[in-house]
Design a protein around this motif. Structure first.
Motif, PDB file in Angstrom:
ATOM      1  N   ARG A  54       0.807  -1.226   0.000  1.00 58.60           N
ATOM      2  CA  ARG A  54       0.000   0.000   0.000  1.00 58.60           C
ATOM      3  C   ARG A  54       0.841   1.277   0.000  1.00 58.60           C
ATOM      4  N   GLY A  55       2.166   1.133  -0.094  1.00 59.59           N
ATOM      5  CA  GLY A  55       3.017   2.330  -0.094  1.00 59.59           C
ATOM      6  C   GLY A  55       3.019   3.023  -1.438  1.00 59.59           C
ATOM      7  N   GLY A  56       2.747   2.259  -2.506  1.00 57.43           N
ATOM      8  CA  GLY A  56       2.737   2.881  -3.832  1.00 57.43           C
ATOM      9  C   GLY A  56       3.012   1.912  -4.958  1.00 57.43           C
ATOM     10  N   GLY A  58       2.436  -1.437  -5.057  1.00 60.82           N
ATOM     11  CA  GLY A  58       1.412  -2.466  -5.238  1.00 60.82           C
ATOM     12  C   GLY A  58       1.980  -3.859  -5.460  1.00 60.82           C
ATOM     13  N   PHE A  59       3.185  -4.102  -4.937  1.00 53.67           N
ATOM     14  CA  PHE A  59       3.815  -5.417  -5.107  1.00 53.67           C
ATOM     15  C   PHE A  59       3.116  -6.431  -4.181  1.00 53.67           C
ATOM     16  N   PRO A  60       2.831  -7.663  -4.657  1.00 52.87           N
ATOM     17  CA  PRO A  60       2.121  -8.632  -3.802  1.00 52.87           C
ATOM     18  C   PRO A  60       2.887  -8.922  -2.506  1.00 52.87           C
ATOM     19  N   MET A  63       4.060 -12.569  -1.798  1.00 53.39           N
ATOM     20  CA  MET A  63       5.205 -12.939  -2.645  1.00 53.39           C
ATOM     21  C   MET A  63       6.487 -12.326  -2.073  1.00 53.39           C
ATOM     22  N   LYS A  64       6.396 -11.044  -1.673  1.00 52.33           N
ATOM     23  CA  LYS A  64       7.588 -10.385  -1.101  1.00 52.33           C
ATOM     24  C   LYS A  64       8.072 -11.141   0.134  1.00 52.33           C
ATOM     25  N   TRP A  65       7.126 -11.530   0.969  1.00 53.44           N
ATOM     26  CA  TRP A  65       7.503 -12.254   2.192  1.00 53.44           C
ATOM     27  C   TRP A  65       8.139 -13.609   1.857  1.00 53.44           C
ATOM     28  N   SER A  66       7.636 -14.246   0.796  1.00 55.52           N
ATOM     29  CA  SER A  66       8.187 -15.574   0.492  1.00 55.52           C
ATOM     30  C   SER A  66       9.580 -15.477  -0.122  1.00 55.52           C
ATOM     31  N   PHE A  67       9.986 -14.268  -0.549  1.00 58.24           N
ATOM     32  CA  PHE A  67      11.339 -14.074  -1.098  1.00 58.24           C
ATOM     33  C   PHE A  67      12.400 -13.993  -0.007  1.00 58.24           C
ATOM     34  N   ILE A  68      11.985 -13.823   1.252  1.00 63.09           N
ATOM     35  CA  ILE A  68      12.998 -13.552   2.288  1.00 63.09           C
ATOM     36  C   ILE A  68      13.949 -14.746   2.419  1.00 63.09           C
ATOM     37  N   GLU A  84       6.160   8.394   5.386  1.00 59.25           N
ATOM     38  CA  GLU A  84       5.143   8.845   4.423  1.00 59.25           C
ATOM     39  C   GLU A  84       5.378  10.310   4.025  1.00 59.25           C
ATOM     40  N   SER A  85       5.966  10.496   2.834  1.00 59.02           N
ATOM     41  CA  SER A  85       6.355  11.856   2.445  1.00 59.02           C
ATOM     42  C   SER A  85       5.833  12.266   1.088  1.00 59.02           C
ATOM     43  N   GLU A  86       5.134  11.350   0.420  1.00 63.37           N
ATOM     44  CA  GLU A  86       4.645  11.651  -0.917  1.00 63.37           C
ATOM     45  C   GLU A  86       3.638  12.795  -0.843  1.00 63.37           C
ATOM     46  N   PRO A  87       3.889  13.929  -1.536  1.00 61.81           N
ATOM     47  CA  PRO A  87       2.923  15.024  -1.447  1.00 61.81           C
ATOM     48  C   PRO A  87       1.506  14.541  -1.745  1.00 61.81           C
ATOM     49  N   ALA A 168      14.015  13.711   5.138  1.00 57.71           N
ATOM     50  CA  ALA A 168      14.380  13.581   3.726  1.00 57.71           C
ATOM     51  C   ALA A 168      13.409  12.626   3.030  1.00 57.71           C
ATOM     52  N   TYR A 169      12.782  13.114   1.965  1.00 59.88           N
ATOM     53  CA  TYR A 169      11.828  12.292   1.195  1.00 59.88           C
ATOM     54  C   TYR A 169      12.483  11.007   0.711  1.00 59.88           C
ATOM     55  N   ILE A 170      13.725  11.088   0.297  1.00 61.23           N
ATOM     56  CA  ILE A 170      14.387   9.928  -0.298  1.00 61.23           C
ATOM     57  C   ILE A 170      14.486   8.767   0.687  1.00 61.23           C
ATOM     58  N   GLU A 173      12.405   5.685   0.221  1.00 62.48           N
ATOM     59  CA  GLU A 173      12.816   4.623  -0.714  1.00 62.48           C
ATOM     60  C   GLU A 173      13.493   3.549   0.144  1.00 62.48           C
ATOM     61  N   GLU A 174      13.096   2.295  -0.051  1.00 61.46           N
ATOM     62  CA  GLU A 174      13.442   1.282   0.952  1.00 61.46           C
ATOM     63  C   GLU A 174      14.937   1.115   1.216  1.00 61.46           C
ATOM     64  N   THR A 175      15.777   1.229   0.181  1.00 64.02           N
ATOM     65  CA  THR A 175      17.208   1.007   0.440  1.00 64.02           C
ATOM     66  C   THR A 175      17.857   2.260   1.057  1.00 64.02           C
TER      67      THR A 175
HETATM   68  P1  NAI Z   1       9.466  -1.417  -6.558  1.00 63.76           P
HETATM   69  O1  NAI Z   1       8.433  -1.806  -7.550  1.00 63.76           O
HETATM   70  O2  NAI Z   1      10.883  -1.341  -6.985  1.00 63.76           O
HETATM   71  O3  NAI Z   1       9.470  -2.523  -5.392  1.00 63.76           O
HETATM   72  C1  NAI Z   1       8.348  -2.955  -4.708  1.00 63.76           C
HETATM   73  C2  NAI Z   1       8.766  -3.881  -3.605  1.00 63.76           C
HETATM   74  O4  NAI Z   1       8.928  -5.203  -4.074  1.00 63.76           O
HETATM   75  C3  NAI Z   1      10.095  -3.539  -2.932  1.00 63.76           C
HETATM   76  O5  NAI Z   1       9.972  -3.770  -1.543  1.00 63.76           O
HETATM   77  C4  NAI Z   1      11.077  -4.497  -3.555  1.00 63.76           C
HETATM   78  O6  NAI Z   1      12.165  -4.780  -2.707  1.00 63.76           O
HETATM   79  C5  NAI Z   1      10.207  -5.707  -3.763  1.00 63.76           C
HETATM   80  N1  NAI Z   1      10.661  -6.543  -4.886  1.00 63.76           N
HETATM   81  C6  NAI Z   1      10.452  -6.306  -6.202  1.00 63.76           C
HETATM   82  N2  NAI Z   1      11.008  -7.275  -6.947  1.00 63.76           N
HETATM   83  C7  NAI Z   1      11.607  -8.136  -6.086  1.00 63.76           C
HETATM   84  C8  NAI Z   1      12.360  -9.351  -6.247  1.00 63.76           C
HETATM   85  N3  NAI Z   1      12.606  -9.875  -7.438  1.00 63.76           N
HETATM   86  N4  NAI Z   1      12.833  -9.947  -5.136  1.00 63.76           N
HETATM   87  C9  NAI Z   1      12.571  -9.431  -3.915  1.00 63.76           C
HETATM   88  N5  NAI Z   1      11.857  -8.301  -3.709  1.00 63.76           N
HETATM   89  C10 NAI Z   1      11.383  -7.669  -4.778  1.00 63.76           C
HETATM   90  O7  NAI Z   1       8.979  -0.077  -5.907  1.00 63.76           O
HETATM   91  P2  NAI Z   1       9.453   0.783  -4.640  1.00 63.76           P
HETATM   92  O8  NAI Z   1      10.736   1.447  -4.919  1.00 63.76           O
HETATM   93  O9  NAI Z   1       9.388  -0.044  -3.393  1.00 63.76           O
HETATM   94  O10 NAI Z   1       8.295   1.854  -4.520  1.00 63.76           O
HETATM   95  C11 NAI Z   1       8.054   2.843  -5.493  1.00 63.76           C
HETATM   96  C12 NAI Z   1       6.678   3.424  -5.231  1.00 63.76           C
HETATM   97  O11 NAI Z   1       6.655   4.081  -3.992  1.00 63.76           O
HETATM   98  C13 NAI Z   1       6.270   4.484  -6.254  1.00 63.76           C
HETATM   99  O12 NAI Z   1       5.423   3.871  -7.194  1.00 63.76           O
HETATM  100  C14 NAI Z   1       5.525   5.537  -5.435  1.00 63.76           C
HETATM  101  O13 NAI Z   1       4.150   5.516  -5.739  1.00 63.76           O
HETATM  102  C15 NAI Z   1       5.694   5.109  -4.026  1.00 63.76           C
HETATM  103  N6  NAI Z   1       6.093   6.190  -3.125  1.00 63.76           N
HETATM  104  C16 NAI Z   1       5.386   6.303  -1.969  1.00 63.76           C
HETATM  105  C17 NAI Z   1       5.679   7.280  -1.051  1.00 63.76           C
HETATM  106  C18 NAI Z   1       4.858   7.427   0.195  1.00 63.76           C
HETATM  107  O14 NAI Z   1       5.017   8.428   0.902  1.00 63.76           O
HETATM  108  N7  NAI Z   1       3.966   6.494   0.488  1.00 63.76           N
HETATM  109  C19 NAI Z   1       6.812   8.176  -1.270  1.00 63.76           C
HETATM  110  C20 NAI Z   1       7.483   7.991  -2.520  1.00 63.76           C
HETATM  111  C21 NAI Z   1       7.129   7.013  -3.409  1.00 63.76           C
END
Ligand code: NAI
Ligand code: SF4
Length: 442
Positions: A54-56, A58-60, A63-68, A84-87, A168-170, A173-175
């Motif tokens: 739900r951060g943006g 929309g990755f399942p 599935m993400k959890w099963s990758f750990i 949460e910094s997205e305007p 910082a907005y950046i 970003e997870e990393t």
């Molecule tokens: P992303 O699509 O790169 O990754 C989504 C998630 O899936 C990450 O946690 C990534 O580690 C994981 N993932 C993807 N492929 C994988 C793989 N093969 N193996 C393991 N893990 C995998 O997107 P990201 O960078 O996480 O998010 C970008 C989105 O964040 C933008 O679309 C934007 O809408 C949103 N955003 C939200 C903000 C907020 O305040 N809520 C602020 C800024 C951006």
């Protein structure tokens, strides 16, 4: 009335506090997981639910959890992204401020599933009053046996720590967030490796958004299959939307992902329409990073279908005629708003927040701001529109992290859909210098 799964208890006085939350069915999902389910069984429910990040992105989630990765003797971490910094986005703030225990409960269940004994909540610096609320909730949960050693006799140990960001907005970003948690400058890392393999201190780490982790609670309460029945297709369950801009009722709404965009904007249950009888001009439905969509593309897709509040429907048609669900930061613009000025405001934001690691983003965001400023203040040339287009194209897809794309997409969409407005600023330099808003020609 749409079903509420996250905010169903929001109206109960004192729900912020442990006793009230517990007295109203809170921690039942954690109890269910820890006392009666294996981590794999919980994971299975999350997978069945179809929950997406739900951060943006929309990755399942399942599935993400099963990758750990699970190397022997290496700790795993869960990190809750509360930066949460997205305007336009303020839904996580609402959850943390008013119902903090649903997040703590979600963190306990998620950590148990992932086999993580340490969890961090990384919260944006500007949410200065919320860490105390979270810390109180964590202390109360611990006092009542939901954190610490051998939680509820399950043999599972967990500690949760709150880490304040510095604004910082950046670092959302997870990393970059992970770098910041490690005490370094928040520079994004190149992926892969993904955090699920090498994250915090090079250990397997799952980073999830606040709302995603809180949603695990109703999923366990009602069951993954039941959760998946809500919504349409791959957009399952409910979604928090923070609505703002030119609407009668700004605020945070929980929607089932099966209502139309038109209903969301005009119904009394949600935004309540546009104030002062003004016309709808455009909408940015997913926070500043997603493409702006003009009113004529907002309610119907290019195929003529009703545009729904789902991941698929919002993005239908790609960027030519669609946009994205993003973080659910829903920004509405009425006929008086200037798209050029709006785009300039976002461009300034991204230039300021770029970490500067990659040149397309570092240089490009600055260029875009300068060119937009010239156009907006009536000092631009017609060729500047093509120059802007060219700059954004050179940023998109050529950077380490998605901030570059996020800076490029709003500019591209504004030119694609509102080119005449850019041209008006150039052909009416004197008017453009004195009138930021209210383009009567539109
Ligand atoms: P992303 O699509 O790169 O990754 C989504 C998630 O899936 C990450 O946690 C990534 O580690 C994981 N993932 C993807 N492929 C994988 C793989 N093969 N193996 C393991 N893990 C995998 O997107 P990201 O960078 O996480 O998010 C970008 C989105 O964040 C933008 O679309 C934007 O809408 C949103 N955003 C939200 C903000 C907020 O305040 N809520 C602020 C800024 C951006
Ligand atoms: Fe930094 Fe921008 Fe590159 Fe992201 S895209 S790493 S914010 S310079």
């Amino acid at each position: 009335m749409g079903r509420k799964l996250l905010l169903d208890k929001a109206h109960i006085p004192g729900i912020r506090y442990y006793d009230t939350y517990r007295g109203n069915g809170g921690y039942a999902a954690a109890e269910k997981a820890l006392k009666g389910m294996t981590p794999d069984q919980v994971l299975d429910e999350v997978k069945k639910s179809g929950l997406r990040g739900r951060g943006g992105a929309g990755f399942p989630t399942g599935m993400k959890w099963s990758f750990i990765a699970k190397p022997e003797g290496v700790p795993r971490y869960l990190v809750c992204n509360a930066d949460e910094s997205e305007p336009g986005t303020f839904k996580d703030r609402y959850l943390m401020e008013f119902i903090p225990h649903i997040l703590i409960e979600g963190l306990i269940i998620s950590s148990y599933t992932l086999g993580a004994n340490t969890c961090y909540i990384y919260i944006r610096g500007e949410y200065a009053w919320i860490p105390e609320i979270l810390e109180e909730a964590i202390a109360d949960a611990k006092k009542n046996g939901w954190l610490g050693k051998n939680i509820q006799g399950s043999g599972f140990d967990l500690e949760i720590y709150v880490q304040r960001g510095a604004g910082a907005y950046i670092c959302g970003e997870e990393t970059a967030l992970i770098e910041s948690l490690e005490g370094k400058r928040g520079n994004p890392r190149i992926k892969p490796p993904f955090p699920a393999v090498k994250g915090l201190w090079q250990s397997p780490t799952v980073v999830n958004n606040v709302e995603t982790l809180a949603a695990v609670v109703p999923i366990l309460n009602i069951g993954g299959e039941e959760y998946a029945k809500i919504g349409i297709g791959k957009s399952t369950g409910t979604k928090l939307i923070s609505a703002c801009g030119n609407i009668n009722k700004p605020g945070v709404y929980e929607i089932e992902m099966n209502i139309s965009v038109e209903e969301f904007i005009y119904s009394e249950e949600y935004c309540g329409g546009i104030p002062n009888g003004k016309r709808l001009k455009a909408c940015i439905p997913g926070g500043s990073s997603v493409p702006i969509l003009p009113a004529n593309l907002l309610f119907k897709t290019a195929k003529g279908d009703t545009r729904m509040m789902t991941y698929e429907s919002l993005s239908d048609g790609g960027f030519a005629t669609g946009t994205m669900m993003g973080s659910g930061g829903f920004i509405v613009l009425d006929e008086d708003q200037c798209v050029v000025k709006n785009t300039l405001t976002f461009a300034r934001f991204y230039r300021h927040e770029s970490c500067g690691q990659c040149s397309p983003c570092r240089e490009g965001t600055g260029w875009m701001e300068k060119v937009l400023k010239n156009i907006e203040t009536g000092k631009g040339k017609m060729s500047d529109i093509d120059l802007l287009w060219d700059i954004q194209r050179k940023i998109e897809g050529n950077t380490i992290c998605p901030l570059g794309d996020a800076a490029a997409w709003p500019v591209a969409a504004a030119i694609r859909h509102f080119r005449d407005e850019f041209e008006w600023h150039i052909t009416h330099p004197e008017e453009a210098q004195v009138r930021n808003f209210g383009l009567a020609h539109y």
